[in-house]
Design a protein around this motif. Structure first.
Motif, PDB file in Angstrom:
ATOM      1  N   THR A   7      37.564   7.023  56.770  1.00 37.31           N
ATOM      2  CA  THR A   7      38.609   7.827  57.383  1.00 37.31           C
ATOM      3  C   THR A   7      38.311   7.961  58.871  1.00 37.31           C
ATOM      4  OG1 THR A   7      38.915   9.063  55.332  1.00 37.31           O
ATOM      5  CG2 THR A   7      39.795  10.033  57.349  1.00 37.31           C
ATOM      6  N   LEU A   8      39.194   7.413  59.690  1.00 40.87           N
ATOM      7  CA  LEU A   8      38.951   7.346  61.125  1.00 40.87           C
ATOM      8  C   LEU A   8      39.304   8.679  61.771  1.00 40.87           C
ATOM      9  CD1 LEU A   8      38.005   5.468  63.367  1.00 40.87           C
ATOM     10  CD2 LEU A   8      40.394   4.836  63.759  1.00 40.87           C
ATOM     11  N   ARG A   9      38.294   9.487  62.013  1.00 40.78           N
ATOM     12  CA  ARG A   9      38.478  10.747  62.719  1.00 40.78           C
ATOM     13  C   ARG A   9      37.148  11.165  63.334  1.00 40.78           C
ATOM     14  NH1 ARG A   9      36.743  15.374  59.988  1.00 40.78           N
ATOM     15  NH2 ARG A   9      36.061  15.028  57.827  1.00 40.78           N
ATOM     16  N   VAL A  10      37.228  11.901  64.399  1.00 41.88           N
ATOM     17  CA  VAL A  10      36.026  12.377  65.081  1.00 41.88           C
ATOM     18  C   VAL A  10      35.454  13.544  64.297  1.00 41.88           C
ATOM     19  CG1 VAL A  10      35.094  13.339  67.197  1.00 41.88           C
ATOM     20  CG2 VAL A  10      36.888  11.602  67.310  1.00 41.88           C
ATOM     21  N   ARG A  11      34.275  13.367  63.754  1.00 36.34           N
ATOM     22  CA  ARG A  11      33.616  14.407  62.974  1.00 36.34           C
ATOM     23  C   ARG A  11      32.687  15.269  63.818  1.00 36.34           C
ATOM     24  NH1 ARG A  11      33.947  12.966  57.471  1.00 36.34           N
ATOM     25  NH2 ARG A  11      34.859  10.912  57.147  1.00 36.34           N
ATOM     26  N   PHE A 204      31.818   9.465  64.564  1.00 36.55           N
ATOM     27  CA  PHE A 204      32.812   9.110  63.556  1.00 36.55           C
ATOM     28  C   PHE A 204      32.249   9.080  62.137  1.00 36.55           C
ATOM     29  CE2 PHE A 204      35.015   7.587  67.300  1.00 36.55           C
ATOM     30  CZ  PHE A 204      36.330   7.896  67.015  1.00 36.55           C
ATOM     31  N   ILE A 205      30.928   9.132  61.986  1.00 38.26           N
ATOM     32  CA  ILE A 205      30.327   8.975  60.655  1.00 38.26           C
ATOM     33  C   ILE A 205      29.757  10.278  60.127  1.00 38.26           C
ATOM     34  CG2 ILE A 205      28.476   7.835  59.369  1.00 38.26           C
ATOM     35  CD1 ILE A 205      28.862   5.414  61.162  1.00 38.26           C
ATOM     36  N   PHE A 206      29.053  11.022  60.972  1.00 38.86           N
ATOM     37  CA  PHE A 206      28.333  12.203  60.500  1.00 38.86           C
ATOM     38  C   PHE A 206      29.110  13.467  60.823  1.00 38.86           C
ATOM     39  CE2 PHE A 206      25.026   9.019  61.207  1.00 38.86           C
ATOM     40  CZ  PHE A 206      24.363   9.072  59.991  1.00 38.86           C
ATOM     41  N   ASP A 207      29.169  14.370  59.854  1.00 37.22           N
ATOM     42  CA  ASP A 207      29.778  15.679  60.069  1.00 37.22           C
ATOM     43  C   ASP A 207      28.807  16.555  60.842  1.00 37.22           C
ATOM     44  OD1 ASP A 207      32.186  15.181  58.703  1.00 37.22           O
ATOM     45  OD2 ASP A 207      31.161  15.457  56.788  1.00 37.22           O
ATOM     46  N   VAL A 208      29.337  17.279  61.813  1.00 40.44           N
ATOM     47  CA  VAL A 208      28.471  18.121  62.629  1.00 40.44           C
ATOM     48  C   VAL A 208      27.856  19.235  61.799  1.00 40.44           C
ATOM     49  CG1 VAL A 208      30.385  19.609  63.348  1.00 40.44           C
ATOM     50  CG2 VAL A 208      28.337  19.432  64.774  1.00 40.44           C
ATOM     51  N   ALA A 209      28.562  19.700  60.772  1.00 41.23           N
ATOM     52  CA  ALA A 209      28.032  20.786  59.950  1.00 41.23           C
ATOM     53  C   ALA A 209      26.809  20.357  59.158  1.00 41.23           C
ATOM     54  CB  ALA A 209      29.106  21.294  58.995  1.00 41.23           C
ATOM     55  N   ALA A 210      26.675  19.065  58.910  1.00 39.14           N
ATOM     56  CA  ALA A 210      25.554  18.588  58.099  1.00 39.14           C
ATOM     57  C   ALA A 210      24.261  18.505  58.891  1.00 39.14           C
ATOM     58  CB  ALA A 210      25.880  17.212  57.526  1.00 39.14           C
ATOM     59  N   VAL A 211      24.331  18.546  60.229  1.00 36.65           N
ATOM     60  CA  VAL A 211      23.131  18.408  61.045  1.00 36.65           C
ATOM     61  C   VAL A 211      23.014  19.518  62.074  1.00 36.65           C
ATOM     62  CG1 VAL A 211      23.000  15.925  60.777  1.00 36.65           C
ATOM     63  CG2 VAL A 211      24.372  16.881  62.625  1.00 36.65           C
ATOM     64  N   LYS A 212      23.746  20.599  61.906  1.00 34.92           N
ATOM     65  CA  LYS A 212      23.817  21.610  62.948  1.00 34.92           C
ATOM     66  C   LYS A 212      22.623  22.534  63.011  1.00 34.92           C
ATOM     67  CE  LYS A 212      26.845  25.141  64.886  1.00 34.92           C
ATOM     68  NZ  LYS A 212      28.113  25.857  64.758  1.00 34.92           N
ATOM     69  N   PRO A 213      22.241  23.237  61.923  1.00 36.24           N
ATOM     70  CA  PRO A 213      21.243  24.297  62.080  1.00 36.24           C
ATOM     71  C   PRO A 213      19.837  23.765  62.276  1.00 36.24           C
ATOM     72  CG  PRO A 213      21.811  24.044  59.798  1.00 36.24           C
ATOM     73  CD  PRO A 213      22.696  23.104  60.557  1.00 36.24           C
ATOM     74  N   GLY A 214      19.088  24.427  63.149  1.00 32.76           N
ATOM     75  CA  GLY A 214      17.669  24.128  63.319  1.00 32.76           C
ATOM     76  C   GLY A 214      17.396  22.850  64.080  1.00 32.76           C
ATOM     77  N   ARG A 215      16.145  22.637  64.492  1.00 33.58           N
ATOM     78  CA  ARG A 215      15.725  21.407  65.143  1.00 33.58           C
ATOM     79  C   ARG A 215      14.484  20.887  64.446  1.00 33.58           C
ATOM     80  NH1 ARG A 215      18.391  19.930  69.589  1.00 33.58           N
ATOM     81  NH2 ARG A 215      19.621  21.474  70.713  1.00 33.58           N
ATOM     82  N   ASN A 216      14.262  19.594  64.602  1.00 31.16           N
ATOM     83  CA  ASN A 216      13.166  18.941  63.925  1.00 31.16           C
ATOM     84  C   ASN A 216      11.986  18.806  64.883  1.00 31.16           C
ATOM     85  OD1 ASN A 216      11.494  17.380  62.360  1.00 31.16           O
ATOM     86  ND2 ASN A 216      13.110  16.025  61.662  1.00 31.16           N
TER      87      ASN A 216
END
Length: 311
Positions: A7-11, A204-216
């Motif tokens: 699905t072509l959309r900016v995530r 376009f591939i990764f949802d921002v909510a899936a990588v938002k909290p915390g840092r590595n």
């Protein structure tokens, strides 16, 4: 999952902005270094002053033999294809697609731009014509592999893979300059194109909510070790301490900057938040005459119908 990915959309809008910044940075380097008289004069003098840098440090190892022997196009395809296939086999479709777009998109763009971009003759002191050499295809491929190894390598192999990828990319960036193949702007534009594709694929591939909290924090340590390793390797490879040599050394660290930027804001830089628990399991006592029973308070407490008469 494939339907969601296609699905072509900016995530991730922040990743799209970083892709635009990387593209603008590469464009600015090209305009200043190639489309201005002063930029061409500086780079042409550096190109003419290219001298052997490691002949006295490593006998039998020529400065021009590293790049074509270690990083030819078929090696890039084999390593990149193997990583992408492994990601797909381990059901990491999003990472596989991100790696594919980063590698193929950056290499194809670099090849097309090198053939299409003009290089106007603005340097009156240059007695011969020079064709456009920006961006560097070898540096583009090496930087793309370093980014893929940083993000997509298995956890146990990630330190070795990221260190090796960063060192090879930095050495490639140095040797293509010391060999007289490329100018500093070729290296910088190559890194900018690679970062552009890495971030545009992320957007376009990764949802921002899936990588938002915390840092590595482990990535910061890994990037620091990779940068130190690249510095040691490049300093070992160079025996020059004159101004042209120092400029080539400084530009050779451009892949390290790309790795650091992606480590901070790329896929996996911020670990996904664990699923929230519904709350601690509270235990309440139900009066059942002389005995008592316990039950969770999830949907409210309900008395045991068998004990209702004794309540």
């Amino acid at each position: 999952m494939l339907a969601e990915i296609t699905t072509l959309r900016v995530r991730d809008k922040s990743a799209a902005k970083r892709a635009a910044y990387a593209l603008l940075a590469g464009l600015a380097v090209y305009v200043l270094a190639v489309c201005t008289r002063g930029g061409q004069q500086i780079e042409n003098r550096l190109l003419e002053l290219s001298q052997p840098g490691i002949g006295n440090r490593a006998p039998g190892f020529s400065r021009g033999s590293f790049t074509p022997s270690v990083l030819p196009p078929d090696h890039v395809l084999i390593i990149g294809g193997t990583l992408i296939l492994m990601l797909w086999m381990f059901r990491k479709g999003r990472l596989a697609l991100w790696a594919l777009l980063t590698l193929v998109g950056s290499c194809a763009t670099a090849s097309a731009l090198k053939a299409a971009l003009p290089r106007p003759a603005l340097d009156p002191d240059l007695a011969y014509a020079l064709h456009n050499s920006a961006p560097s295809g070898h540096v583009t491929a090496a930087t793309a592999l370093a980014l893929i190894l940083l993000v997509a390598a298995p956890r146990r192999l990630k330190p070795v893979a990221a260190l090796g990828g960063t060192v090879i990319a930095s050495l490639a960036a140095y040797f293509v300059q010391s060999s007289g193949w490329h100018r500093p702007s070729d290296v910088l534009t190559a890194v900018g194109i690679t970062l552009f594709w890495a971030f545009i694929a992320q957007a376009f591939i990764f949802d921002v909510a899936a990588v938002k909290p915390g840092r590595n924090p482990k990535r910061f340590l890994l990037v620091g070790l990779a940068t130190v390793s690249a510095a040691v390797a490049v300093l070992w490879a160079s025996g020059r301490h004159d101004p042209p040599g120092l400029i080539s050394l400084a530009t050779a660290f451009a892949p390290c900057v790309a790795v650091a930027v992606l480590a901070v804001s790329g896929p996996g830089a911020r670990p996904a938040k664990k699923s929230a628990r519904t709350g601690p399991r509270r235990v309440a006592r139900l009066s059942t005459g002389s005995r008592s029973r316990t039950a969770p308070s999830g949907d409210g407490l309900r008395a045991d119908p068998r004990r209702a008469g004794s309540a």
